[in-house]
Write an enzyme that holds these catalytic residues in place. Sequence first.
Site, mmCIF file in Angstrom:
data_model
loop_
_atom_site.group_PDB
_atom_site.id
_atom_site.type_symbol
_atom_site.label_atom_id
_atom_site.label_comp_id
_atom_site.label_asym_id
_atom_site.label_seq_id
_atom_site.Cartn_x
_atom_site.Cartn_y
_atom_site.Cartn_z
ATOM 1 N N HIS A 114 0.857 -1.190 0.000
ATOM 2 C CA HIS A 114 0.000 0.000 0.000
ATOM 3 C C HIS A 114 0.889 1.234 0.000
ATOM 4 C CE1 HIS A 114 -3.811 -2.127 0.940
ATOM 5 N NE2 HIS A 114 -2.990 -2.993 1.518
ATOM 6 N N ASP B 94 2.125 -6.862 2.414
ATOM 7 C CA ASP B 94 0.959 -6.063 2.814
ATOM 8 C C ASP B 94 1.415 -4.809 3.582
ATOM 9 O OD1 ASP B 94 -1.612 -5.151 3.015
ATOM 10 O OD2 ASP B 94 -2.308 -6.694 4.406
ATOM 11 N N ASN C 221 -5.268 -6.349 9.587
ATOM 12 C CA ASN C 221 -6.372 -7.156 9.086
ATOM 13 C C ASN C 221 -5.904 -7.902 7.838
ATOM 14 O OD1 ASN C 221 -8.892 -8.232 8.820
ATOM 15 N ND2 ASN C 221 -9.745 -6.465 7.751
ATOM 16 N N HIS D 248 -2.857 -12.385 1.652
ATOM 17 C CA HIS D 248 -2.572 -12.510 3.087
ATOM 18 C C HIS D 248 -3.351 -13.608 3.839
ATOM 19 C CE1 HIS D 248 -6.116 -9.930 3.225
ATOM 20 N NE2 HIS D 248 -5.452 -8.816 3.005
ATOM 21 N N ARG E 184 0.392 5.493 -0.243
ATOM 22 C CA ARG E 184 -0.765 6.321 0.153
ATOM 23 C C ARG E 184 -0.929 7.537 -0.731
ATOM 24 N NH1 ARG E 184 -3.286 2.252 2.783
ATOM 25 N NH2 ARG E 184 -2.363 1.807 4.827
HETATM 26 O O1 DOR Z 1 -4.246 -4.214 7.844
HETATM 27 C C1 DOR Z 1 -4.676 -3.818 6.766
HETATM 28 N N1 DOR Z 1 -4.327 -2.603 6.284
HETATM 29 N N2 DOR Z 1 -5.499 -4.586 6.104
HETATM 30 C C2 DOR Z 1 -6.123 -4.155 5.009
HETATM 31 O O2 DOR Z 1 -6.872 -4.905 4.445
HETATM 32 C C3 DOR Z 1 -5.938 -2.776 4.524
HETATM 33 C C4 DOR Z 1 -4.646 -2.241 4.970
HETATM 34 C C5 DOR Z 1 -4.532 -0.759 4.806
HETATM 35 O O3 DOR Z 1 -4.777 -0.248 3.695
HETATM 36 O O4 DOR Z 1 -4.164 -0.078 5.751
HETATM 37 ZN ZN ZN Z 2 -6.230 -6.933 2.747
HETATM 38 ZN ZN ZN Z 3 -3.494 -4.945 1.873
#
Ligand code: DOR
Ligand code: ZN
Ligand code: ZN
Length: 432
Positions: free
Chosen positions: A66, A310, A283, A235, A68
């Site tokens: 990710h 992740d 998550n 994940h 931002r």
């Molecule tokens: O822990 C997580 N962070 N799980 C996700 O599915 C989204 C992610 C986020 O974008 O921060």
């Molecule tokens: Zn996810």
């Molecule tokens: Zn993710």
Amino acid sequence: MPRETKYVVKGGRVIDPANGIDRITEVYIDGQIIERVGGKKNFQGRQIIDATGMLVFPGLVDIHTHLREPGNEDAETIDSGANAAIRGGVTTICCMPNTNPPVDSASDVRYIYDRAQEAPCWVYPIAAISKGLKGEELSEMGDLAYAGAVAFSDDGRPVSNSQLLRNALAYADMLGLKLTLHCEDLQLTNEGSMHEGTVSGLSGIPAIPGISEAVMITRDLLIAEFLGVPVHICHVSAKESVHSIRAAKARGVSVTAEATPHHLILDDEKILDSGFDTNFKVNPPIRSREDIEALREALADGTIDAIATDHAPHSPHTKDKDFINAPFGIIGLETSASLIYSELVRKKVIDEVRMVELMSANPAKIFDLPAGALTQGAFADITIFDPEKKWTVDANQFASLSRNTPFAGWELTGKPVLTMVAGEIVYNETGE
Ligand code: DOR
Ligand code: ZN
Ligand code: ZN
């Protein structure tokens, strides 16, 4: 250093599972590309990179990152995320579309490629399955594919509507791309914040059972199987999910799956020990010892095909809440290879070759990316890894703009020390 430079990386243990290579030999680089691995020794006219005692492998490929940007550049930009990547030996990242606004149009995809031009590693956008990631209406998947999306995902959320998922799987397959699915039954998740087990029971924190993930994975695999199309699962965290994926693979379903370093290493007891540090909140949640054991078996037996970070940056002030109210997410780019090496390779859960397969060759194959192998003519994306280097994780030293790691203070052995992207040394701590 101009990219016309000819290099030879010599003396290292070259591990290139895609080409069946695991031996001490040389890698020759000409400009941006791999000229050859091995063959007649000829160092003339070349810059020598001495990799004696090191592992030399194709740059790592992270298919679940990710960034931002746009929308929350305080937490991570495309450039800061790419800088974090190269410090972790990662030369290719695929970024998830849950930015603000989300990546659900061709111009959003092009924006990422534009911004990534100056970045020190390869950045490939994953586009949204549904418009606005709302799970209601399919995005313009054809336009997104044409603009260069390498996969589709609504990551951050599941695709709860089974009919929408069916259509998305079918369209993606027509476009030659895959869905990469965050699997979670939101009713079973029931707004939980941690794994449902002993620790959640003790603490009274609302909890997410393993079956929240496994139920959804099982549904998704059944739909993919019915359509006869491939699918990738994000994940994987729960033992029930491992069983479901293993069974699907055994009956010939075209499924690939990833696991994260944090789910492979941390259990919920560690959250208790930390005093409910919100840097452990993620998550899917950090689960139990039993889940870890199941994931590790799955890594070894091929049920899980890839390790992905992740990497989910959140700026310090947003994590500075109580456990229930903090956002989900852990950063991982700068620790992933070292954690896997320290905790899994050195402890004989997997060997070095499997590590490179899981972190480079396989992820590249899953999204059909031009990476993950030291093949003649390929871009010279190379990671040199010092298997003896001891270091302590210090989030304040990260290139990432965020600090949300549960591994702060961990003493690790093994570290990427030189990263080359398209023939250019973009990170070097060898002191040469
Ligand atoms: O822990 C997580 N962070 N799980 C996700 O599915 C989204 C992610 C986020 O974008 O921060
Ligand atoms: Zn996810
Ligand atoms: Zn993710």
